[in-house]
Write a protein that holds these residues in place. Structure first.
Motif: not given
Lengths: 250, 314
Positions: A3, A89-95
């Motif tokens: 990521a 959308t970025l912070m709701t991905t597993p990063v």
């Protein structure tokens, strides 16, 4: 790790695929070009024993490019994402938050380094036309670039914090500029109080970061300066991380 | 798949959702309904691990959304309201970026991107820049993004907002097509759309759950207000006498209709279905029954009824 690399590439791509990126490159090339003319003027006068990079450092151009370029590079990092909603959308991905902060910082720092590459060309030009092989000393060039990167790292991390604090890119750039100028002014203040022997003057001297750059331009790597700049950069990255995490505070 | 218990979210000086509890089972398509500002997006943001809850418990696939946030995010495909995308990227490039970000390996991401592009009808626009796409296509890119890592749960916040009827139909078909393999939580205030897509509804109003049931359950909930209409050819006095004697009828209204017929509007007691009784009655008395219908409430009626401000109800 995947990521992190993906995000870093995306951020770098955003610089090189957007008009803003090229405007920043063009503006800094223009300033580097002007500084090169200034440098040539100085070289035309009496012979100077100092290395080319130190003469360059003594001009006004160096701090100006650093202080102006870093906030413009960093202003979009978080502010734009927050404004357009892609931050969600970025912070709701597993990063993890740390990966996001580090990726954005790395991309901005790499772009900042790219901005400085023309300086190498300028020094090589001087060597070519002056037939003076000593004009380009790779050791001095290396230490100058180390200084440029360390100083850039610090200001980029400050700019990242500014960008994470707001949704407005203009506000982020203003804050970044204010941070940059504060660091620059600390140097002036330290210069004024250099003759004092008080502890306050000594502390100020430690934080005269632009002044410490002079040693790097001379080819001297001062570990005190390296440690200071790296720790300050890490501190501001930590602050940046906390700002990003703060949305999840209850 | 989703368990929410006593969920409360307070922002400075304002309670966005208060004591909300509901469950979504695996494979269900659940509609989260409510007027603007009801707390739908806040609920979804908490489920998608973007915001923390002020209190209460939220579990997705048995995992706590706060403590196991990264693991939960791996299992969720989330499409926020207004579907934010990077307008400077190309469709394929964007989906690949998102797939990699969601932890897919290079080869898997390539395969998955191909699959979701086909699934969402994006194959032809793969090389186009997102900023230049029509709203319908952009919405599909958002859906493809939510689907790309094969999540168990899809959370879609107003996926059809601002689309034209054809595009709405296409998105609806797409969501319905996902029903077998995914659990879907979709928020909307376009009610006919929810009626056609969802197996169950959770109706929010001012941060509280007003109703949570299947469409039939909601009908039952509202049936106290529903009437049976019967058009019968019989003497008016007989009809009146009959309806008065039937304990199941709370209220009736008789008006003459075309020909010898009378139109009777009958309100049942306790939400009973009066139709079999009326049919039996007409048969035994030898009356001619021309029409027998029960007013079914549309989701819109239910929505309006349940989200009516109290002052209006009085």
């Amino acid at each position: 790790m995947r990521a992190y690399w993906t995000l870093t590439w995306r951020e770098l791509g955003a610089y090189f695929l957007s008009l803003t990126g090229y405007i920043i490159i063009a503006a800094s090339l223009f300033l580097t070009g002007l500084s090169f003319i200034d440098l040539l003027d100085r070289l035309r006068g009496e012979a100077m024993p100092a290395p080319l990079t130190e003469i360059y450092f003594n001009t006004w151009w160096f701090p100006m490019i650093v202080v102006l370029a870093t906030p413009v590079i960093t202003m979009r990092l978080f502010a734009q994402e927050k404004f357009s909603g892609t931050f969600e959308t970025l912070m709701t991905t597993p990063v993890s938050d740390l990966q996001v902060v580090l990726a954005k910082f790395s991309a901005a720092l790499v772009f900042y380094i790219v901005l400085w590459l023309p300086l190498v060309g300028c020094v090589l030009l001087v060597r070519h036309y002056s037939n003076d092989q000593s004009a380009f000393d790779s050791g001095i060039m290396g230490s100058t670039f180390l200084g440029i990167i360390l100083l850039g790292g610090l200001l980029v991390s400050l700019g990242c914090c500014a960008s994470a604090l707001t949704r407005s890119q203009v506000a982020a750039a203003m804050m970044g500029l204010a941070f940059g100028f504060s660091v620059l002014l600390l140097g002036f203040l330290a210069d004024k109080t250099a003759t004092h022997a008080s502890w306050q003057a000594q502390v100020l001297a430690c934080f005269a970061i632009f002044e410490q750059m002079r040693d790097f331009a001379r080819g001297m790597v001062d570990t005190q300066a390296v440690v200071l700049m790296v720790s300050l950069t890490l501190f501001f990255l930590f602050v940046n991380l906390r700002i990003i995490e703060s949305r999840r505070w209850k | 798949m989703i368990e929410v218990a006593n969920l409360t979210k307070r922002f400075a000086g304002r309670t966005a959702i208060s004591n909300v509890s509901f469950e979504v089972k695996r494979g269900e398509i659940v509609g989260l309904l409510g007027p603007n500002g009801a707390g739908k997006s806040t609920t979804m943001r908490i489920l998608a691990c973007y915001l923390p809850a002020s209190s209460g418990m939220v579990h997705v696939a048995g995992l706590d959304v706060f403590r196991d946030s990264v693991e939960v995010r791996r299992r969720i495909g989330y499409m926020p309201e207004n579907n934010p995308l990077h307008p400077d990227m190309r469709v394929r490039e964007y989906l690949k970026f998102r797939a990699r970000l969601k932890g897919l390996r290079r080869r898997t991401s390539r395969e998955r991107v191909d699959t979701v592009m086909e699934q969402c009808g994006l194959t032809e626009v793969g090389k186009r820049i997102i900023g230049q796409l029509s709203k319908g296509f952009r919405q599909r890119v958002g859906l493809a993004d939510a689907l790309v890592h094969e999540p168990e749960l899809l959370i879609l916040d107003e996926p059809t907002i601002g689309l034209d009827p054809n595009q709405i139909r296409a998105v609806r078909q797409l969501i319905k097509g996902l029903a077998n393999s995914h659990t879907v939580l979709v928020s909307t205030h376009i009610l006919p759309e929810a009626e056609m897509t969802c197996n169950r509804f959770v109706l929010l109003y001012e941060g509280r759950i007003q109703a949570a049931d299947t469409p039939d359950g909601l009908q039952r909930l509202m049936s106290g207000h529903s009437q049976v209409i019967a058009e019968i050819a019989a003497p008016q006095a007989d009809l009146e006498e009959c309806w008065m004697q039937m304990g199941e009828i709370e209220h009736f209204d008789i008006s003459p209709a075309q020909g010898d017929y009378f139109r009777c509007a009958l309100t049942p007691r306790d939400g009973l279905d009066l139709r079999p009784l009326i049919f039996e009655l007409a048969r035994s008395r030898g009356w001619i029954l021309r029409e027998l219908t029960r007013n079914r409430h549309s989701l819109e009626d239910i929505f309006v009824q349940l989200t009516k401000p109290e002052s209006e109800e009085e």
